[in-house]
Design an enzyme around this catalytic site. Sequence first.
Site, PDB file in Angstrom:
ATOM      1  CG  PHE A 111      -2.086  -0.945   1.168  1.00 54.25           C
ATOM      2  CD1 PHE A 111      -2.362  -1.708   0.036  1.00 54.25           C
ATOM      3  CD2 PHE A 111      -2.896  -1.129   2.280  1.00 54.25           C
ATOM      4  CE1 PHE A 111      -3.405  -2.625   0.022  1.00 54.25           C
ATOM      5  CE2 PHE A 111      -3.945  -2.038   2.283  1.00 54.25           C
ATOM      6  CZ  PHE A 111      -4.191  -2.792   1.154  1.00 54.25           C
ATOM      7  CB  SER A 174      -3.128  -6.227   0.341  1.00 46.95           C
ATOM      8  OG  SER A 174      -1.712  -6.232   0.269  1.00 46.95           O
ATOM      9  CG  ASN A 176       2.254  -7.447  -0.352  1.00 44.83           C
ATOM     10  OD1 ASN A 176       2.892  -8.476  -0.130  1.00 44.83           O
ATOM     11  ND2 ASN A 176       1.805  -7.134  -1.556  1.00 44.83           N
ATOM     12  CB  THR A 177      -1.528  -4.700   4.790  1.00 33.96           C
ATOM     13  OG1 THR A 177      -1.203  -3.727   3.803  1.00 33.96           O
ATOM     14  CG2 THR A 177      -1.917  -3.987   6.072  1.00 33.96           C
TER      15      THR A 177
END
Length: 347
Positions: A111, A174, A176-177
């Site tokens: 993000f 996501s 990636n968080t």
Amino acid sequence: MYNLAHRILKKLDPELSHNISIKALKLGIYPKIICKNTEILEQTIWGRTFKTPIGLSAGFDKNAEVINPILNLGFSFTELGTVTPLPQKGNSKPRIHRFPAQKALINSLGFNNKGMDVFERNINNSNLKENFQDKIIGINIGNNKDTVEILDDLKKLFDRLYRLGDYIVINLSSPNTPGLRDNLKSQNFEKIVTNIHRLRDENNSKIPILFKISPDISDQDKKDISLISLANDVDGLILTNTTINKSMVNDKLEGGVSGRPLFLKSNELIRDFYTLTSGKIKIIGVGGIFDANDILTKMKLGASLIQIYSSFTYEGPYHVKKMTYDLINLIQQQGFRSISEVIGQYS
Ligand SMILES: Cc1cc2nc3c(=O)[nH]c(=O)nc-3n(C[C@H](O)[C@H](O)[C@H](O)COP(=O)(O)O)c2cc1C
């Protein structure tokens, strides 16, 4: 000229090439594409006319910088974001990797975006409604990495941005968080759905709210999400985000896989959710679409609309136009009178 430029861009570092593409689009250096005679692809969904089912998925235009250029390349809708309340740098670089042989990407961006103030300003400056009466924008929102209570961030984002788009997406998927995907577990998901719907009611808004789902959920999660979505009249699900299954690409890298290796997995989710919700919840299908046949497959499994990201970066600026006309030819060959007849054919 544009094809040559695209071939050169594909040789550069993927994130650099993305940044150059955004700059070029902002400067108007791209072919203006008009897709005519596309009536057979038209659908009315959530009271809005989608000229074609083909949209750009979230992550390409994270800061709402190139709305008009993207719509000028033949997309009928563009999903902006993911935007977070505060600006955020994202994870360390390199964080986008290409795998041309597998037609795949792995990204671990996390993000990275300029935050909702810049995002809001960019939309306001784009004169969207004047330029594009019939083109549609989605706003994809997510929490900052350090946020303890996701609902606080979603409230800030919703209050600020809901007037500016045609639909809102809550990104719960996501990879990636850290912890984000836990929100797809039934209790958390239900809490977010009911709270965000309450916010909408409090604002007397009717904007459609969609939820973006991970491909890596269990069968039980699918059932729970379907039941909760039906019980709360959720407007739509976006299936799917990237997968953490990297076995077909490169197991050692951080992040999520998009592109061809995701195609079958995201199809599976479209089929399962279409069945579990008896076709009552709109689905936007995304994951590994490279041609008109892929679009048709996702729509026959139950998607009403589709989005692309990876194939746009691999195939370049004429890709959407080609898919649009190929899709028209395909559905005519198969005897359909309208794209809406295709949806759910395989169920
Ligand atoms: C570089 C990159 C960045 C992305 N960023 C986001 C994002 O910010 N928000 C989001 O919801 N999805 C994001 N995605 C996921 C895409 O929207 C899409 O769901 C996924 O890539 C599958 O589609 P594709 O196979 O056509 O690429 C990103 C994907 C890529 C490749």
